[in-house]
Enzyme design. Structure first.
Site, mmCIF file in Angstrom:
data_model
loop_
_atom_site.group_PDB
_atom_site.id
_atom_site.type_symbol
_atom_site.label_atom_id
_atom_site.label_comp_id
_atom_site.label_asym_id
_atom_site.label_seq_id
_atom_site.Cartn_x
_atom_site.Cartn_y
_atom_site.Cartn_z
ATOM 1 N N ASP A 73 -22.078 -2.461 32.702
ATOM 2 C CA ASP A 73 -20.909 -1.915 32.017
ATOM 3 C C ASP A 73 -19.863 -2.998 31.784
ATOM 4 O O ASP A 73 -19.199 -3.444 32.723
ATOM 5 C CB ASP A 73 -20.312 -0.775 32.848
ATOM 6 C CG ASP A 73 -19.234 0.003 32.098
ATOM 7 O OD1 ASP A 73 -18.948 -0.354 30.937
ATOM 8 O OD2 ASP A 73 -18.694 0.962 32.670
ATOM 9 N N ASP A 120 -18.588 -2.707 23.857
ATOM 10 C CA ASP A 120 -18.746 -2.116 25.177
ATOM 11 C C ASP A 120 -20.202 -1.705 25.398
ATOM 12 O O ASP A 120 -20.772 -0.977 24.583
ATOM 13 C CB ASP A 120 -17.822 -0.898 25.296
ATOM 14 C CG ASP A 120 -17.923 -0.203 26.637
ATOM 15 O OD1 ASP A 120 -18.193 -0.878 27.643
ATOM 16 O OD2 ASP A 120 -17.729 1.027 26.686
#
Length: 489
Positions: A156, A364
């Site tokens: 992440d 992201d």
């Protein structure tokens, strides 16, 4: 003697037909050129349920032992399941959209809240990066060694703190593989409240180390709480431990030892935070890897694979196009995120126009579907529908509003989608990242892009549109590189 041009008689009755044909050909060259469309196979059984005896006996990836000038290459493989359970992937895919929307809302809230050294012995490490479908999550996972134990972590770039579920656990979700137990590790150390590391939690998690006393007894350990906005959270103690990234060992790595964890992490052991704050893995390994990491996210097809690489040794890349770079936008209010300047976009070679181009957009790995400002999304949708014509439409679903019923087609030719960034760096979305299969039988297939609610919200490039690209994060040179790469060994 010069030759005279010879003209053949034209049958005037065919003129209208020839003019229409000529117009059609010119239109195809201008809009739907050979390089502007790609073929997508619709029925390749990506989401077919597997029987128990077809599932892998292990969820972990393996080190292939291939070293190149201090870099490490690990095997990366993709399998839908590793638990042996039969899963309704249609239901999972539809649920994932709702959860992804909650994550985006959480990121937008974080953004709004944020608005109110010498390098030596640089080395590289490459870690296998696998689609998290096999652990019932659409995010991507890697296996690393934490204190001598293999742990599978969700990758992440929108988070900072790396954490794993720990023994003794007050409340833990079911993960595949044993929980980390600090009591049996000789290299584990507690992080205390009075340390600067504990105070760094403010930037990384939005809350300082919970060090208050309880019943008159002063608390010494540094506690943390991280919430992800979709109902998921992790709570526990901050500690330090050795972590093995491929063949590179990092000592005294600060991480979260999760004692109470709940949420949508599938069967993963925890999460790897690759954000930009001081507690992130990228910052903590600056001396090892010079602040450089990259990944190649695999598609969702069975057997597909990719890699997560640390360090600036480009020899481990397998890109088929040259790397184009764009600057990372410097925004103090978004200091822990990776922000790019989106200057344009094209559909099937047709350049789009929008007043919102030239603004920052996040990239992201933890968000699935790309979100665009309403004006840009409207331009994308309008041009896409102009070029993708003749197919039966279908009702919108969740955040996706441009949908089709393609059950009667084996293959479809779809317009290319390209995003352009400052410096003319471009990301051409892989053919597998254009459509999202809400229903595995292709009866509900949607354009895998969504609109933000408001024009002033910050756009996000999700992992679904990053597949089969080498994405290089250089935090020291403040730039991001993109190149096409088939993420399959």
């Amino acid at each position: 003697m010069s030759k005279k041009a010879t003209f053949l008689p034209l049958n005037l009755s065919l003129a209208p037909f020839l003019l229409v044909l000529l117009y059609h050909l010119l239109s195809c060259v201008a809009v739907h050129g050979v390089q502007e469309k790609k073929i997508l196979s619709l029925h390749n059984n990506i989401w077919s349920p597997m029987k128990s005896n077809e599932a892998s006996s292990s969820c972990f990836s393996h080190n292939l032992g291939q070293r190149r000038e201090s870099s490490t290459t690990l095997e990366m493989k993709h399998k839908e399941l590793c638990s042996g359970k039969t899963i309704d992937w249609g239901k999972k895919l539809r649920r994932a959209l709702t959860l992804d929307n909650l994550r985006v809302q959480s990121l937008q809230l974080r953004i709004k809240a944020m608005s109110s050294s010498t390098t030596e012995s640089i080395s590289e490490a490459q870690i296998p990066l696998t689609s998290g479908m096999k652990l019932q999550t659409l995010n991507y996972i890697v296996t690393v060694d934490v204190g001598g134990k293999n742990m599978t972590l969700i990758v992440d770039t929108g988070s900072d703190l790396t954490w794993v579920q720990c023994q003794p656990c007050k409340s833990c979700y079911n993960q595949q593989g044993p929980l980390y137990d600090p009591s049996v590790s000789s290299s584990y150390k507690t992080v205390f409240c009075n340390s600067s590391t504990c105070q760094d939690l403010v930037a990384a998690t939005g809350n300082s180390g919970l060090c208050g006393g309880n019943n008159g007894v002063e608390k010494k350990t540094c506690d943390y709480v991280v919430s992800y906005g979709d109902g998921s959270y992790t709570r526990g103690n901050l500690g330090s431990e050795s972590i093995q990234l491929g063949d590179t060992k990092v000592e005294s790595f600060v991480f979260g030892c999760g004692r109470s964890n709940k949420g949508l992490f599938g069967g993963a052991s925890g999460l790897m935070g690759l954000g930009r704050s001081s507690v992130s893995l990228v910052s903590q390994t600056m001396k090892n890897f010079n602040g450089v990491f990259s990944y190649c996210l695999p598609s969702l097809e069975d057997g597909a694979s990719g890699s997560l690489s640390f360090g600036d040794n480009s020899s481990v890349y397998k890109n088929s196009t040259s790397v184009s770079y764009t600057p990372l936008v410097q925004n103090p209010q978004l200091s822990s995120f990776y922000v790019l300047n989106l200057t344009g976009a094209s559909i099937g070679g047709v350049e789009l126009e929008s007043s919102s181009f030239g603004r920052g957009i996040l990239i992201d790995s933890g968000t699935v579907i790309t979100r665009l400002p309403p004006s840009i999304y409207k331009a994308v949708k309008t041009e896409f529908l102009k070029q993708f014509t003749g197919f039966p439409s279908a009702p919108s679903y969740s955040i996706l509003d441009t949908c089709f019923n393609l059950t009667s087609y084996e293959d479809v030719s779809i317009p290319t989608i390209k995003m352009i960034f400052q410096g003319d760096a471009g990301l051409e979305v892989d053919v597998t990242g254009v459509f999202y299969f809400v229903k595995p039988d292709a009866s509900l297939v949607c354009l895998a892009l969504a609109s933000l609610s408001y024009e002033n919200e910050v756009g996000i490039i999700g992992n679904y549109q990053q597949k089969n690209q080498r994405v290089i994060y250089d935090t020291k040179q403040e730039k991001l590189g993109i190149a096409v790469e088939n993420c399959s060994f």
